[in-house]
Design an enzyme around this catalytic site. Sequence first.
Site, PDB file in Angstrom:
ATOM      1  N   SER A 122       0.949  -1.347   0.080  1.00  0.00           N
ATOM      2  CA  SER A 122      -0.028  -0.124   0.068  1.00  0.00           C
ATOM      3  C   SER A 122       0.943   1.262  -0.247  1.00  0.00           C
ATOM      4  CB  SER A 122      -1.090  -0.072   1.268  1.00  0.00           C
ATOM      5  OG  SER A 122      -0.101   0.103   2.282  1.00  0.00           O
ATOM      6  N   ASP A 166       7.372   1.948   6.714  1.00  0.00           N
ATOM      7  CA  ASP A 166       7.162   1.364   5.277  1.00  0.00           C
ATOM      8  C   ASP A 166       7.651   2.544   4.163  1.00  0.00           C
ATOM      9  OD1 ASP A 166       5.898  -0.787   6.303  1.00  0.00           O
ATOM     10  OD2 ASP A 166       4.032  -0.286   5.644  1.00  0.00           O
TER      11      ASP A 166
END
Length: 389
Positions: A122, A166
């Site tokens: 994502s 991330d």
Amino acid sequence: MVKEKFLSTYNREPLDVAFTPYRVCPLGAHVDHQLGKITGFAINKGIHMAYGPKNNGVVEMQSLQFPKRAQWHVSSVPEEREGDWADHLRGATKALGERYALRVGLCAVIDGELPIGGLSSSAAVIITFLSALCKLNGITLSERELIEISKEAENKYVGVACGKLDQSCEIYCRRDKLLYMDMKDDSFELIESPKNMKPYKIAIFFSGLERSLAGSKFNMRVDECRAAAYSLLAFAGIEYGKIADTSLRDVPREVYEQYRLRLPDSLRKRADHFFGEIARVDAGAEAWRCGDIEEFGRLCFESGHSSIYNYETGSPELKKLYEIMKETEGIYGGRFSGAGFKGCCMALIDPGYEESIKEKIEREYLAAFPDMRGKYSAHICESADGVKL
């Protein structure tokens, strides 16, 4: 693949193809949202997006991993998420548009090289999309801005209470260097792989399960960490503010050690994981600096154990993969990748054992979960550079 699909869909060549690598986090699991310390690598697999401009301001997105095409306008993003794969990109458009004037939209085809789950897909999708949208609108973001806008899209629009692990890995990492980062002040170091270190590759073992963080217990775990921090500060008589602004990093270690047993079991376990993981990250960075990949791997396995028993994540499938990895020759260490509810495991392996590792893990995993045949997969990767702005 994305270039061919773009050409067949729009009858013209794309202006460009944007790319963002996936990431793995060997040490530093579940602590970034508590402003802890992390380690990470970008890997040489990721998200590709072929795109071209739409001067009417419309964004038209097609994914090769999902059936539904998505559309919106750069100046009128829906206020509420629509519950599909493109919500992350609507949130990114909204967050970028609140900072910069957007006039040009885009048409794009996007695809990922690996199955979904556990590799920060994502965040990689958001960064890839933002890179293209900024280029078309003449916007130049700093690395920190790109990280903050990407995180905001997930936090505020999609509703996932993630930290910056991330995005930081996907932007700051460099090939053959370990990212060692403190989320409290965003300081980081890229630690060279010493010449005396044994060779390694990064193995990814997909359980066959996919997951959505917003629908998992991810946000609950974040709340439990904050509740543990709030309680420990209260026990010690330390001033605190709103619980939403409180993190375990606010708690001095001596306060944790003095009051941890007064916490309910679930909150104590979350705090135990946080403080144990911080120590493992620091020890792991030192082991990497010294070229001791065996010690680094041992700490990875220890992190995996804490993720299961203290942070209490892991499906039966992921736990089985972790147990098999621990008993497999040639694996230095490994753990769940990502939130740990579904998705995959990652491992640092000796390249000389690559084929025997793949054979053993597939055989033993599918013997335990035969319904995952055709869904389980293994991939051998190498460390890579993060996205170039």
